[in-house]
Design a protein around this motif. Sequence first.
Motif, mmCIF file in Angstrom:
data_model
loop_
_atom_site.group_PDB
_atom_site.id
_atom_site.type_symbol
_atom_site.label_atom_id
_atom_site.label_comp_id
_atom_site.label_asym_id
_atom_site.label_seq_id
_atom_site.Cartn_x
_atom_site.Cartn_y
_atom_site.Cartn_z
ATOM 1 N N UNK A 344 0.497 -1.145 -0.195
ATOM 2 C CA UNK A 344 -0.139 -0.011 0.068
ATOM 3 C C UNK A 344 0.946 1.158 -0.106
ATOM 4 N N UNK A 345 2.014 1.027 -0.307
ATOM 5 C CA UNK A 345 3.047 2.266 0.049
ATOM 6 C C UNK A 345 2.923 3.287 -1.029
ATOM 7 N N UNK A 346 2.792 3.036 -2.317
ATOM 8 C CA UNK A 346 2.653 3.973 -2.978
ATOM 9 C C UNK A 346 1.376 4.706 -3.107
ATOM 10 N N UNK A 347 0.271 3.976 -2.950
ATOM 11 C CA UNK A 347 -1.280 4.351 -2.698
ATOM 12 C C UNK A 347 -1.106 5.281 -1.529
ATOM 13 N N UNK A 348 -0.572 4.882 -0.474
ATOM 14 C CA UNK A 348 -0.506 5.881 0.816
ATOM 15 C C UNK A 348 0.156 7.048 0.484
ATOM 16 N N UNK A 349 1.519 6.923 0.199
ATOM 17 C CA UNK A 349 2.271 8.386 -0.173
ATOM 18 C C UNK A 349 1.584 9.091 -1.154
#
Length: 406
Positions: A344-349
Amino acid sequence: MYEDTGYNDIRKNLDYHHWNKQDSLILTTMISTFFIWGVVLSIAPLITTWPFIPKYFDEYIILSSPSGLLSGNFLLGYISDRYGRKKLFLLTVFLTSAGLLAIALIKNPYLIILSVFTAEFGLGGDETISLSYLSELIPLKYRGAVLVETSNVANVSIVVMAAIFLFIPDSVYADKLSLLIIAISGFFISLIARLKLKESIRWDYLNKNTEKQRVKINFSNSIKFLSLSFIAITIVVGFAFSSLVLGPFEFPQYSSLIIFGSTLGGTLTGLIGGIYIGKSRRKIVSLLGYTGMFIIWILLLIFIKFVLSNIYILIFMIAVSGIFGELGWASREMLEPENFETLHRGTGIGSVRTVGYFIYIISVFLLVNKSIYFYLYYLLIIYLIGFIGSVLYYKYGRETRKSSVL
Protein backbone atom coordinates in the motif's frame (compact mmCIF):
# COMPACT_ATOMS: atom_id res chain seq x y z
CA MET A 1 0.94 -11.81 6.70
CA TYR A 2 4.13 -10.82 8.47
CA GLU A 3 4.35 -14.20 10.19
CA ASP A 4 5.83 -15.34 6.87
CA THR A 5 9.34 -16.60 7.68
CA GLY A 6 10.51 -16.17 4.10
CA TYR A 7 9.49 -12.53 4.00
CA ASN A 8 11.00 -11.79 7.40
CA ASP A 9 14.29 -13.26 6.16
CA ILE A 10 14.13 -11.01 3.10
CA ARG A 11 13.50 -7.97 5.30
CA LYS A 12 16.45 -8.86 7.52
CA ASN A 13 18.77 -9.35 4.54
CA LEU A 14 17.70 -6.06 2.96
CA ASP A 15 17.91 -4.08 6.20
CA TYR A 16 21.36 -5.29 7.24
CA HIS A 17 23.27 -6.00 4.03
CA HIS A 18 26.47 -4.09 3.29
CA TRP A 19 26.33 -1.27 0.75
CA ASN A 20 26.90 -2.74 -2.72
CA LYS A 21 26.98 -1.85 -6.43
CA GLN A 22 23.20 -2.17 -6.74
CA ASP A 23 22.75 0.39 -3.95
CA SER A 24 25.13 2.76 -5.75
CA LEU A 25 23.18 2.28 -8.97
CA ILE A 26 19.92 3.02 -7.15
CA LEU A 27 21.46 6.15 -5.60
CA THR A 28 22.75 7.40 -8.99
CA THR A 29 19.36 6.83 -10.58
CA MET A 30 17.50 8.67 -7.83
CA ILE A 31 19.90 11.63 -7.82
CA SER A 32 19.30 12.15 -11.55
CA THR A 33 15.56 11.72 -11.01
CA PHE A 34 15.30 14.27 -8.20
CA PHE A 35 17.45 16.76 -10.09
CA ILE A 36 14.99 16.67 -12.98
CA TRP A 37 12.10 16.82 -10.51
CA GLY A 38 13.42 20.09 -9.07
CA VAL A 39 13.72 21.53 -12.57
CA VAL A 40 10.12 20.59 -13.32
CA LEU A 41 8.95 21.90 -9.93
CA SER A 42 10.47 25.33 -10.53
CA ILE A 43 9.85 25.67 -14.23
CA ALA A 44 6.18 26.77 -14.17
CA PRO A 45 6.78 29.95 -12.10
CA LEU A 46 9.97 30.71 -14.05
CA ILE A 47 8.19 30.34 -17.40
CA THR A 48 5.95 33.27 -16.44
CA THR A 49 9.01 35.53 -16.83
CA TRP A 50 9.28 34.73 -20.57
CA PRO A 51 8.23 37.83 -22.57
CA PHE A 52 6.11 35.91 -25.10
CA ILE A 53 3.84 34.49 -22.36
CA PRO A 54 0.78 36.78 -21.94
CA LYS A 55 0.24 37.85 -18.33
CA TYR A 56 -3.24 36.31 -18.15
CA PHE A 57 -1.71 32.86 -18.76
CA ASP A 58 0.38 33.00 -15.55
CA GLU A 59 -2.36 31.61 -13.33
CA TYR A 60 -3.03 28.67 -15.65
CA ILE A 61 0.64 27.82 -16.14
CA ILE A 62 1.10 27.77 -12.37
CA LEU A 63 -2.08 25.67 -11.97
CA SER A 64 -0.83 23.07 -14.43
CA SER A 65 1.98 22.17 -12.00
CA PRO A 66 -0.05 20.98 -8.98
CA SER A 67 -2.70 19.50 -11.28
CA GLY A 68 -0.09 17.25 -12.87
CA LEU A 69 1.54 16.45 -9.54
CA LEU A 70 -1.79 15.54 -7.93
CA SER A 71 -2.75 13.23 -10.80
CA GLY A 72 0.68 11.61 -11.05
CA ASN A 73 1.14 11.06 -7.33
CA PHE A 74 -2.23 9.42 -6.80
CA LEU A 75 -2.68 7.46 -10.04
CA LEU A 76 0.88 6.22 -10.59
CA GLY A 77 1.38 5.57 -6.87
CA TYR A 78 -1.67 3.30 -6.92
CA ILE A 79 -0.60 1.55 -10.14
CA SER A 80 2.91 0.92 -8.72
CA ASP A 81 1.32 -1.03 -5.86
CA ARG A 82 -0.55 -3.18 -8.38
CA TYR A 83 2.12 -3.74 -11.04
CA GLY A 84 5.47 -2.98 -9.43
CA ARG A 85 7.98 -0.17 -9.17
CA LYS A 86 10.28 -0.88 -12.13
CA LYS A 87 7.62 -0.88 -14.87
CA LEU A 88 6.42 2.54 -13.73
CA PHE A 89 9.99 3.88 -13.52
CA LEU A 90 10.33 3.48 -17.28
CA LEU A 91 6.98 5.16 -17.97
CA THR A 92 7.64 8.18 -15.73
CA VAL A 93 11.03 8.97 -17.28
CA PHE A 94 9.44 9.05 -20.76
CA LEU A 95 6.58 11.30 -19.63
CA THR A 96 8.83 13.74 -17.78
CA SER A 97 11.43 14.03 -20.53
CA ALA A 98 8.73 14.47 -23.19
CA GLY A 99 7.18 17.31 -21.18
CA LEU A 100 10.50 19.09 -20.66
CA LEU A 101 11.48 18.63 -24.30
CA ALA A 102 8.20 20.16 -25.43
CA ILE A 103 8.62 23.16 -23.09
CA ALA A 104 12.10 23.71 -24.55
CA LEU A 105 10.94 23.57 -28.18
CA ILE A 106 7.56 25.33 -28.27
CA LYS A 107 6.24 28.84 -27.63
CA ASN A 108 2.47 28.31 -27.75
CA PRO A 109 1.11 29.05 -24.21
CA TYR A 110 -1.59 26.38 -24.46
CA LEU A 111 0.91 23.70 -25.44
CA ILE A 112 3.28 24.88 -22.70
CA ILE A 113 0.49 24.38 -20.13
CA LEU A 114 -0.08 20.84 -21.46
CA SER A 115 3.68 20.16 -21.43
CA VAL A 116 4.08 21.35 -17.84
CA PHE A 117 1.17 19.11 -16.81
CA THR A 118 2.75 16.12 -18.60
CA ALA A 119 6.17 16.67 -17.02
CA GLU A 120 4.65 17.16 -13.55
CA PHE A 121 2.41 14.10 -13.99
CA GLY A 122 5.47 11.97 -14.73
CA LEU A 123 7.58 13.39 -11.92
CA GLY A 124 4.70 13.36 -9.42
CA GLY A 125 4.38 9.63 -9.87
CA ASP A 126 8.12 9.17 -10.08
CA GLU A 127 8.79 10.78 -6.70
CA THR A 128 6.21 8.59 -4.98
CA ILE A 129 7.62 5.45 -6.59
CA SER A 130 11.22 6.52 -5.89
CA LEU A 131 10.55 7.01 -2.17
CA SER A 132 8.85 3.60 -2.04
CA TYR A 133 11.73 1.94 -3.87
CA LEU A 134 14.44 3.55 -1.73
CA SER A 135 12.73 2.66 1.54
CA GLU A 136 12.26 -0.95 0.41
CA LEU A 137 15.82 -1.64 -0.77
CA ILE A 138 18.37 0.66 0.90
CA PRO A 139 20.02 -0.76 4.08
CA LEU A 140 18.41 0.47 7.31
CA LYS A 141 21.68 2.12 8.39
CA TYR A 142 21.66 4.45 5.38
CA ARG A 143 17.93 4.68 4.61
CA GLY A 144 17.21 8.01 6.30
CA ALA A 145 20.29 9.78 4.95
CA VAL A 146 19.64 8.52 1.40
CA LEU A 147 15.99 9.62 1.52
CA VAL A 148 16.99 13.09 2.75
CA GLU A 149 20.00 13.71 0.52
CA THR A 150 18.46 12.39 -2.71
CA SER A 151 15.26 14.40 -2.25
CA ASN A 152 17.32 17.52 -1.45
CA VAL A 153 18.83 17.27 -4.94
CA ALA A 154 15.46 18.65 -6.11
CA ASN A 155 16.20 21.81 -4.10
CA VAL A 156 19.67 22.00 -5.65
CA SER A 157 18.21 21.95 -9.15
CA ILE A 158 15.63 24.62 -8.22
CA VAL A 159 18.51 26.88 -7.16
CA VAL A 160 20.39 26.06 -10.39
CA MET A 161 17.39 26.83 -12.60
CA ALA A 162 16.63 30.05 -10.72
CA ALA A 163 20.28 31.07 -11.10
CA ILE A 164 20.12 30.53 -14.86
CA PHE A 165 17.01 32.71 -15.13
CA LEU A 166 18.47 35.27 -12.70
CA PHE A 167 22.03 35.67 -13.98
CA ILE A 168 21.19 35.32 -17.68
CA PRO A 169 18.13 37.60 -17.70
CA ASP A 170 15.94 38.17 -20.73
CA SER A 171 17.48 35.20 -22.52
CA VAL A 172 14.75 32.77 -23.47
CA TYR A 173 17.29 31.03 -25.70
CA ALA A 174 19.57 30.24 -22.73
CA ASP A 175 16.59 29.08 -20.65
CA LYS A 176 15.30 26.78 -23.37
CA LEU A 177 18.78 25.47 -24.18
CA SER A 178 19.25 24.57 -20.49
CA LEU A 179 15.92 22.73 -20.49
CA LEU A 180 16.83 20.92 -23.69
CA ILE A 181 20.17 19.74 -22.28
CA ILE A 182 18.56 18.63 -19.02
CA ALA A 183 15.71 16.84 -20.79
CA ILE A 184 17.97 14.89 -23.16
CA SER A 185 20.82 14.11 -20.76
CA GLY A 186 18.45 13.36 -17.88
CA PHE A 187 16.43 11.00 -20.06
CA PHE A 188 19.41 8.93 -21.17
CA ILE A 189 21.08 8.82 -17.75
CA SER A 190 17.83 7.81 -16.04
CA LEU A 191 16.81 5.33 -18.74
CA ILE A 192 20.15 3.52 -18.85
CA ALA A 193 20.34 3.31 -15.05
CA ARG A 194 16.70 2.23 -14.66
CA LEU A 195 17.01 -0.56 -17.20
CA LYS A 196 19.64 -2.08 -14.88
CA LEU A 197 17.50 -1.78 -11.75
CA LYS A 198 15.79 -4.81 -10.29
CA GLU A 199 12.19 -4.90 -9.13
CA SER A 200 11.67 -4.12 -5.46
CA ILE A 201 12.36 -7.41 -3.70
CA ARG A 202 9.89 -6.69 -0.89
CA TRP A 203 7.09 -5.79 -3.29
CA ASP A 204 7.85 -8.71 -5.61
CA TYR A 205 7.75 -11.29 -2.81
CA LEU A 206 4.56 -9.97 -1.23
CA ASN A 207 2.84 -9.56 -4.59
CA LYS A 208 3.51 -13.21 -5.44
CA ASN A 209 2.99 -14.79 -2.04
CA THR A 210 0.28 -12.84 -0.22
CA GLU A 211 -3.22 -11.59 -0.84
CA LYS A 212 -3.53 -7.83 -0.70
CA GLN A 213 -5.65 -6.77 2.26
CA ARG A 214 -7.69 -3.62 2.82
CA VAL A 215 -6.19 -0.97 5.08
CA LYS A 216 -7.92 -1.06 8.45
CA ILE A 217 -9.62 2.15 9.52
CA ASN A 218 -8.69 2.62 13.17
CA PHE A 219 -7.41 5.38 15.44
CA SER A 220 -3.75 4.72 14.67
CA ASN A 221 -4.15 4.74 10.88
CA SER A 222 -6.53 7.72 10.98
CA ILE A 223 -4.11 9.82 13.05
CA LYS A 224 -1.24 8.74 10.80
CA PHE A 225 -3.07 9.84 7.66
CA LEU A 226 -4.30 13.09 9.25
CA SER A 227 -0.93 14.15 10.64
CA LEU A 228 0.97 13.25 7.45
CA SER A 229 -1.66 15.09 5.38
CA PHE A 230 -1.31 18.21 7.53
CA ILE A 231 2.46 18.02 7.13
CA ALA A 232 2.08 17.57 3.36
CA ILE A 233 -0.17 20.64 3.13
CA THR A 234 2.46 22.82 4.78
CA ILE A 235 5.37 21.57 2.67
CA VAL A 236 3.50 21.54 -0.63
CA VAL A 237 1.59 24.82 -0.21
CA GLY A 238 3.98 26.63 2.14
CA PHE A 239 7.07 25.99 0.02
CA ALA A 240 5.28 26.66 -3.27
CA PHE A 241 3.72 29.96 -2.23
CA SER A 242 6.58 31.33 -0.12
CA SER A 243 9.28 30.49 -2.65
CA LEU A 244 7.99 29.56 -6.11
CA VAL A 245 4.71 31.43 -6.61
CA LEU A 246 5.33 34.55 -4.49
CA GLY A 247 7.24 36.23 -7.31
CA PRO A 248 4.73 35.72 -10.16
CA PHE A 249 1.78 36.64 -7.92
CA GLU A 250 3.19 39.58 -5.94
CA PHE A 251 6.65 40.63 -7.24
CA PRO A 252 6.90 39.61 -10.94
CA GLN A 253 10.10 41.58 -11.49
CA TYR A 254 11.81 39.61 -8.71
CA SER A 255 10.52 36.09 -9.49
CA SER A 256 13.91 34.50 -10.22
CA LEU A 257 15.60 36.32 -7.31
CA ILE A 258 12.94 35.19 -4.83
CA ILE A 259 13.12 31.55 -5.94
CA PHE A 260 16.92 31.58 -5.85
CA GLY A 261 17.33 33.35 -2.50
CA SER A 262 14.49 31.71 -0.62
CA THR A 263 15.45 28.16 -1.66
CA LEU A 264 19.18 28.55 -1.03
CA GLY A 265 18.96 28.32 2.78
CA GLY A 266 17.06 25.04 2.81
CA THR A 267 19.23 23.58 0.06
CA LEU A 268 22.46 24.24 1.98
CA THR A 269 20.89 22.86 5.16
CA GLY A 270 20.10 19.62 3.35
CA LEU A 271 23.53 19.35 1.75
CA ILE A 272 25.44 20.05 4.96
CA GLY A 273 23.21 18.33 7.50
CA GLY A 274 21.31 15.76 5.47
CA ILE A 275 23.24 12.75 6.75
CA TYR A 276 22.78 13.80 10.38
CA ILE A 277 19.10 14.57 9.81
CA GLY A 278 18.65 11.14 8.26
CA LYS A 279 20.04 9.48 11.37
CA SER A 280 17.92 11.54 13.76
CA ARG A 281 14.58 10.73 15.36
CA ARG A 282 11.85 11.50 12.86
CA LYS A 283 9.48 12.90 15.48
CA ILE A 284 12.06 15.43 16.71
CA VAL A 285 13.06 16.53 13.21
CA SER A 286 9.42 16.97 12.23
CA LEU A 287 8.44 18.91 15.36
CA LEU A 288 11.50 21.17 15.14
CA GLY A 289 10.97 21.90 11.45
CA TYR A 290 7.28 22.75 11.53
CA THR A 291 7.51 24.67 14.82
CA GLY A 292 10.39 26.70 13.41
CA MET A 293 8.52 27.61 10.23
CA PHE A 294 5.45 28.65 12.19
CA ILE A 295 7.46 30.85 14.59
CA ILE A 296 9.44 32.50 11.77
CA TRP A 297 6.21 33.34 9.97
CA ILE A 298 4.71 34.85 13.14
CA LEU A 299 7.80 37.06 13.48
CA LEU A 300 7.56 38.02 9.82
CA LEU A 301 3.97 39.19 10.33
CA ILE A 302 4.74 41.02 13.60
CA PHE A 303 7.36 43.08 11.74
CA ILE A 304 5.52 43.00 8.42
CA LYS A 305 5.99 46.67 7.53
CA PHE A 306 9.73 46.45 8.11
CA VAL A 307 9.98 43.15 6.22
CA LEU A 308 8.10 44.53 3.22
CA SER A 309 10.16 47.72 3.17
CA ASN A 310 12.89 45.91 1.26
CA ILE A 311 12.64 42.85 -0.98
CA TYR A 312 15.95 41.52 0.35
CA ILE A 313 14.67 41.51 3.94
CA LEU A 314 11.63 39.51 2.81
CA ILE A 315 13.82 37.02 0.94
CA PHE A 316 16.09 36.70 3.99
CA MET A 317 13.14 35.90 6.25
CA ILE A 318 11.84 33.30 3.80
CA ALA A 319 15.35 31.81 3.52
CA VAL A 320 15.54 31.45 7.32
CA SER A 321 12.13 29.83 7.26
CA GLY A 322 13.51 27.56 4.53
CA ILE A 323 16.18 26.23 6.90
CA PHE A 324 13.43 24.89 9.14
CA GLY A 325 11.50 24.00 6.00
CA GLU A 326 14.28 21.62 5.01
CA LEU A 327 13.83 19.82 8.33
CA GLY A 328 10.10 19.61 7.60
CA TRP A 329 10.74 18.46 4.03
CA ALA A 330 13.27 15.85 5.21
CA SER A 331 11.01 14.45 7.93
CA ARG A 332 8.18 14.12 5.42
CA GLU A 333 10.40 12.33 2.89
CA MET A 334 11.25 9.79 5.60
CA LEU A 335 7.92 9.47 7.41
CA GLU A 336 5.76 8.88 4.36
CA PRO A 337 7.51 5.78 2.95
CA GLU A 338 8.40 4.44 6.40
CA ASN A 339 4.80 4.56 7.64
CA PHE A 340 2.99 2.63 4.92
CA GLU A 341 3.14 -1.11 4.24
CA THR A 342 4.78 -2.31 1.03
CA LEU A 343 1.65 -3.33 -0.88
CA HIS A 344 0.00 0.00 0.00
CA ARG A 345 3.07 2.26 0.06
CA GLY A 346 2.62 3.96 -3.32
CA THR A 347 -1.09 4.52 -2.69
CA GLY A 348 -0.44 5.78 0.84
CA ILE A 349 2.23 8.30 -0.18
CA GLY A 350 0.19 9.37 -3.20
CA SER A 351 -2.98 9.85 -1.14
CA VAL A 352 -1.26 11.99 1.48
CA ARG A 353 0.36 14.16 -1.17
CA THR A 354 -2.90 14.44 -3.11
CA VAL A 355 -4.35 16.30 -0.12
CA GLY A 356 -1.47 18.80 -0.28
CA TYR A 357 -1.74 19.34 -4.04
CA PHE A 358 -5.53 19.72 -3.82
CA ILE A 359 -5.05 22.56 -1.30
CA TYR A 360 -2.34 23.97 -3.60
CA ILE A 361 -4.85 24.19 -6.47
CA ILE A 362 -7.47 25.85 -4.26
CA SER A 363 -4.83 28.27 -2.98
CA VAL A 364 -4.02 29.48 -6.48
CA PHE A 365 -7.62 30.65 -6.89
CA LEU A 366 -7.69 32.13 -3.39
CA LEU A 367 -4.43 34.08 -3.68
CA VAL A 368 -4.32 35.30 -7.26
CA ASN A 369 -4.74 39.10 -7.38
CA LYS A 370 -4.89 39.32 -3.57
CA SER A 371 -2.87 41.83 -1.54
CA ILE A 372 0.51 40.83 -0.12
CA TYR A 373 -0.96 41.12 3.39
CA PHE A 374 -3.74 38.64 2.67
CA TYR A 375 -1.17 36.38 0.98
CA LEU A 376 1.21 36.32 3.95
CA TYR A 377 -1.53 35.85 6.56
CA TYR A 378 -2.94 32.97 4.52
CA LEU A 379 0.47 31.29 4.65
CA LEU A 380 0.46 31.65 8.45
CA ILE A 381 -2.63 29.41 8.50
CA ILE A 382 -0.81 26.92 6.26
CA TYR A 383 2.19 26.83 8.62
CA LEU A 384 -0.15 26.44 11.61
CA ILE A 385 -1.62 23.34 9.95
CA GLY A 386 1.87 21.81 9.64
CA PHE A 387 2.66 22.67 13.25
CA ILE A 388 -0.52 20.90 14.39
CA GLY A 389 0.33 17.92 12.20
CA SER A 390 3.82 17.62 13.69
CA VAL A 391 2.43 17.81 17.25
CA LEU A 392 -0.14 15.11 16.44
CA TYR A 393 2.55 12.88 14.98
CA TYR A 394 4.91 13.52 17.89
CA LYS A 395 2.18 12.51 20.37
CA TYR A 396 0.55 9.62 18.53
CA GLY A 397 2.81 8.64 15.62
CA ARG A 398 5.30 5.82 15.39
CA GLU A 399 9.05 6.51 15.58
CA THR A 400 10.35 4.89 12.39
CA ARG A 401 14.07 5.68 12.55
CA LYS A 402 15.22 2.14 13.43
CA SER A 403 12.16 0.29 12.17
CA SER A 404 12.17 -2.12 9.26
CA VAL A 405 9.55 -1.13 6.69
CA LEU A 406 6.75 -3.69 6.53
